[in-house]
Design a protein around this motif. Structure first.
Motif, short mmCIF file in Angstrom:
data_model
loop_
_atom_site.label_atom_id
_atom_site.label_comp_id
_atom_site.label_asym_id
_atom_site.label_seq_id
_atom_site.Cartn_x
_atom_site.Cartn_y
_atom_site.Cartn_z
N PHE A 1 0.70 -1.41 -0.18
CA PHE A 1 0.49 -0.19 -0.32
C PHE A 1 0.44 1.10 -0.37
O PHE A 1 0.23 2.10 -0.09
CB PHE A 1 -1.04 0.71 1.28
CG PHE A 1 0.06 0.00 2.27
CD1 PHE A 1 -0.38 -1.03 3.38
CD2 PHE A 1 0.47 0.63 2.92
CE1 PHE A 1 0.63 -1.10 4.14
CE2 PHE A 1 0.85 0.67 3.87
CZ PHE A 1 1.70 -0.77 4.80
N GLY A 2 2.15 0.97 0.16
CA GLY A 2 3.11 2.26 -0.19
C GLY A 2 4.28 1.98 0.13
O GLY A 2 5.14 0.86 0.07
N MET A 3 5.58 2.83 -0.80
CA MET A 3 6.24 2.84 -0.96
C MET A 3 6.92 3.43 -0.31
O MET A 3 6.50 4.72 -0.39
CB MET A 3 7.12 2.60 -2.43
CG MET A 3 6.30 2.18 -3.74
SD MET A 3 6.63 1.24 -4.68
CE MET A 3 6.94 2.97 -5.74
N SER A 4 8.19 3.65 0.22
CA SER A 4 9.07 4.51 0.12
C SER A 4 10.68 3.85 -0.24
O SER A 4 10.98 3.09 -0.49
CB SER A 4 9.35 4.21 1.97
OG SER A 4 9.37 3.29 2.56
N CYS A 5 10.92 5.19 -0.39
CA CYS A 5 12.48 5.67 -1.00
C CYS A 5 14.07 6.07 0.04
O CYS A 5 13.23 6.67 0.52
CB CYS A 5 12.69 5.74 -2.60
SG CYS A 5 12.33 7.12 -2.73
N SER A 6 15.21 5.99 0.10
CA SER A 6 15.74 6.79 0.61
C SER A 6 16.63 7.65 -0.20
O SER A 6 16.71 7.80 -1.24
CB SER A 6 16.76 6.55 0.73
OG SER A 6 17.55 5.08 -0.23
#
Lengths: 304, 440
Positions: free
Chosen positions: B161-166
């Motif tokens: 349901f969600g992505m994250s990236c650095s």
């Protein structure tokens, strides 16, 4: 009472619940862990029996040996630093310092505080701009900026100090109540004979405290082997395992992120075995120590 | 006779009272736990179907309101379905869910992480394959790469349901003050670090105590050195290798940063929370962190709120990594138990849940969306989050965090070695030798 004790059936019935409970939560899990420790298992997929492979890996792993050494260092520090300090405090308090109750309460406070709180407290003290560095700056070291918990050499000592500090009050209370339970007549007799404070301590109080000292040493050593909370909060075993103890290593190997239940179980069994061996060794040391024949008090009087 | 009878009666009545109290006590507890209905089994007696759902977003978590709302919405839309929720604390849950999945006592639906975390579950045949329940229309709604970390052997086993990236959070206030351009290349990064260091500003605030934080930075360098395809193949043990010189170069570059004093000097002693303090106080120029930090750098207690720029990690000349490749991706997702009584219903719920939570979480600034065309009010989204969306809109690929993509024991090998290298107990060459121990 004798009637009940002679009735074997009643004894069995009354002991059964706690026996079952003891087996269910202690004995059986230990044997299960021993079984797991012979397998390669990630907790989900099928277990693979690999014999003593885990133990071989364990005792050739530098991180494990390092953590074992660190645990032993903590144990030795407890016995050589923490207990003498507690004993000294107990002697001072029990031998007529004003405000006994007040000092007991003060020294006992760290025992009551949650370890997480103590950890946070000391983390602030060790901070780059924390109390310790401010103190050093006040002493003249203008550039005192050591990150005590972050240095390879400073991390372990920095962790040991609060571990020792936390339970000084606990051992002090044990010693204190031990001293209080010694008959006052003996002290009075010593006083009449003209014994000094130190002479009273070394010839009367400490020898009579031996059983309590034995208990304290056992608690301190086994407790040090099991230390987890303060290390976890202060350094999490770091930097680069400089302050790693067996328990912190075990948790991250066995659960998250390591996920090696078999290898972790081997570690747990090693820890249990080590605690048990130390316990037996301590019992032996205390039993074999020959009763020292105290010099009669007369000597001191004639010398005086 | 009478004298013995009365105490007996008294005992009896007090016993009854105790029992009654105990029973009502239990009853009260049960009702307040929210289960209410008596239909505990799927498609139970009253015609109401029940799905059990375990997740980690209990009260207190920044995600909890959105999750509760989406579940309530689903129940309103489907009055015949009851979602029975149980929540857990994050770290403890990782062990709990593992034990329950392997013991076949897992709920119908549960939250988990992609990559190496869920791989053992899939290998053991405990997770429902979702391919049959995903229409082409469903797949089209997803942003590219959303299924990547929940795809095992070509099958989809979970939805995220969600992505994250650095990326590098740069304090533009400080960059302007010292006349430093936002670094696009490794050389520019080095000269920026030199300038900040000379001016007494912390160049990059990080934590070494929490191993994943410094790990994130190493993985960013490694991605720019190796490129996404090589790195993904290596981590999933699918053709790549740590023998590739890119990893040695990346290790050397990380040590170059360490040796030139790019990090706060107490990095080994402090947690991530503490590393964020100088960032929020305007004392650190850069902060390498996941996109979720956008909320806190823009929070009210941050002195330079609204002035943070999110940029991809600088590229390295001659290396394979592209500026459009990011570390991260969709790692938080929902899996369905292979043994669930009503797979179609469970899959339907998971689709609804992830799509709607994707929108809610984007709106709240918790995650980047995994579903396209989310209808949100952009004026209410934090400026740094919008900056991140902008920076990643042309993203060509995402490679998940190593500590999630690798399996457990390999994570320990990697993190232990990195920790030792940072403390100069291992040379970059020895570090790479350790990495090679991760069996292909």
């Amino acid at each position: 009472m004798d009637k009940v004790m002679s009735d074997k059936k009643a004894v069995v019935i009354f002991l059964l619940p706690s026996f079952i409970l003891f087996c269910a939560v202690i004995i059986i899990p230990i044997f299960m862990s021993a079984g797991y420790s012979l397998t390669e298992w990630d907790g989900t997929r099928a277990k693979v029996f690999i014999g003593l492979q885990n133990y071989k890996e364990l005792f050739s792993s530098p991180v494990f040996l390092k953590s074992m050494l660190n645990s032993l260092i903590i144990a030795v520090a407890s016995v050589l630093i923490q207990l003498p300090l507690s004993l000294l405090l107990a002697l001072c308090i029990a031998h007529g310092v004003k405000g006994e109750k007040f000092f007991i309460t003060v020294f006992f406070i760290p025992v009551i505080l949650a370890s997480v709180v103590i950890g946070q407290l000391w983390a602030r003290i060790y901070n780059q701009n924390g109390l310790l560095n401010l103190f050093l700056r006040a002493l003249g070291d203008k550039d005192a900026k050591t990150a005590w918990l972050g240095g390879m050499k400073t991390a372990l000592p920095a962790v040991i100090v609060p571990i020792l500090w936390q339970y000084v009050g606990y051992h002090m209370l044990l010693f204190y109540s031990g001293i209080r339970s010694i008959s006052q007549d003996i002290f009075e007799a010593a006083k009449i004979d003209g014994a000094s404070f130190w002479r009273t301590c070394s010839s009367i109080t400490i020898p009579l405290l031996k059983p309590i000292i034995e208990v304290s040493v056992t608690f301190a050593v086994v407790g040090s082997m099991k230390t987890y909370d303060l290390v976890k909060v202060l350094t999490n075993g770091g930097p680069a395992s400089a302050s790693e103890v067996i328990t912190t290593l075990l948790v991250r190997t066995m659960f998250y992120p390591g996920n090696r239940y078999g290898y972790g179980s081997a570690m747990a069994i090693a820890l249990i075995a080590e605690c048990f061996l130390l316990y037996l060794a301590l019992g032996r040391i205390f039993r074999e120590k020959p009763e020292k024949l105290e010099k009669p008090l007369k000597d001191e009087r004639s010398a005086a | 006779m009478k004298r013995t009878k009365r105490p007996f009666l008294l005992k009896l009545s007090s016993l009854t009272l105790c029992a009654a109290l105990l029973l009502t006590g239990c009853g009260g507890g049960g009702a307040s736990a929210g289960s209410g209905s008596g239909n505990q089994t799927a498609s139970g007696a009253g015609g109401k179907k029940t799905l059990t759902f375990w997740h980690i977003w209990g009260s207190g978590d920044s995600n909890s309101t959105a999750v509760a709302k989406v579940i309530a919405d689903y129940e309103t839309l489907h009055p015949d379905v009851k979602i029975e929720v149980q929540t857990f604390e994050n770290d403890a849950y990782k062990t709990t869910i593992r034990t329950n999945v392997s013991g076949d006592t897992a709920p119908d639906i549960y939250s988990a992480w992609g990559g190496g975390f869920s791989k053992p579950f899939v290998d053991a045949g405990k997770v429902l394959k979702l391919d049959d329940y995903l229409t082409n229309e469903d797949r089209d709604k997803l942003v590219s790469g959303a299924l990547k970390n929940f795809t095992y052997d070509g099958g989809v086993y979970g939805l995220t349901f969600g992505m994250s990236c650095s990326g590098l959070f740069c304090n533009s206030e400080l960059f302007e003050k010292y006349g430093v351009p936002l670094p696009k290349t490794w050389e520019e990064l080095i000269s920026a670090i030199d300038t900040f260091k000379a001016s007494g500003v912390i160049p990059i605030s990080t934590s070494i105590k929490e191993r994943w934080v410094i790990g994130m930075l190493f993985e960013a360098i490694a991605l720019k050195e190796a490129g996404a395809d090589q790195m993904y193949a290596t981590l999933t043990k699918n053709g790549g290798s740590f023998s590739d010189p890119a990893y040695l170069d990346a290790a050397k570059k990380l040590m170059q940063l360490e040796e030139m004093g790019a990090f706060n000097s107490d990095a080994a002693a402090i947690s991530r929370d503490e590393a964020e303090v100088p960032v929020k106080q305007g004392q650190a120029a850069m902060y390498y962190m996941g996109s979720w930090a956008s909320g806190s750098v823009d929070a009210e207690d941050s002195v330079d709120a609204g002035k943070f720029k999110f940029i991809p990690f600088p590229t390295i000349s001659g290396a394979k990594g592209l500026p459009t490749e990011f570390n991260g991706g969709g790692a938080d997702g929902i899996l369905v138990n292979a043994a669930t009584a009503d797979p179609a219903l469970a899959a339907d719920f998971v689709k609804y849940f992830t799509e709607n939570l994707s929108r809610e979480d984007y709106q709240a600034g918790n995650y980047l969306p995994t579903y396209k065309d989310a209808q949100v009010d952009e004026s209410k989204i934090s400026p740094t989050t919008l900056d991140i969306v902008d920076a990643t809109k042309d993203a060509s690929d995402f490679v998940l965090w190593w500590d999630t993509l690798l399996e457990g024991s390999d994570v320990t090998t990697y993190q232990d070695a990195l920790d030792l290298m940072i403390q100069k107990q291992l040379t970059p060459e020895q570090f790479v030798e350790e990495l090679k121990k991760i069996q292909p």
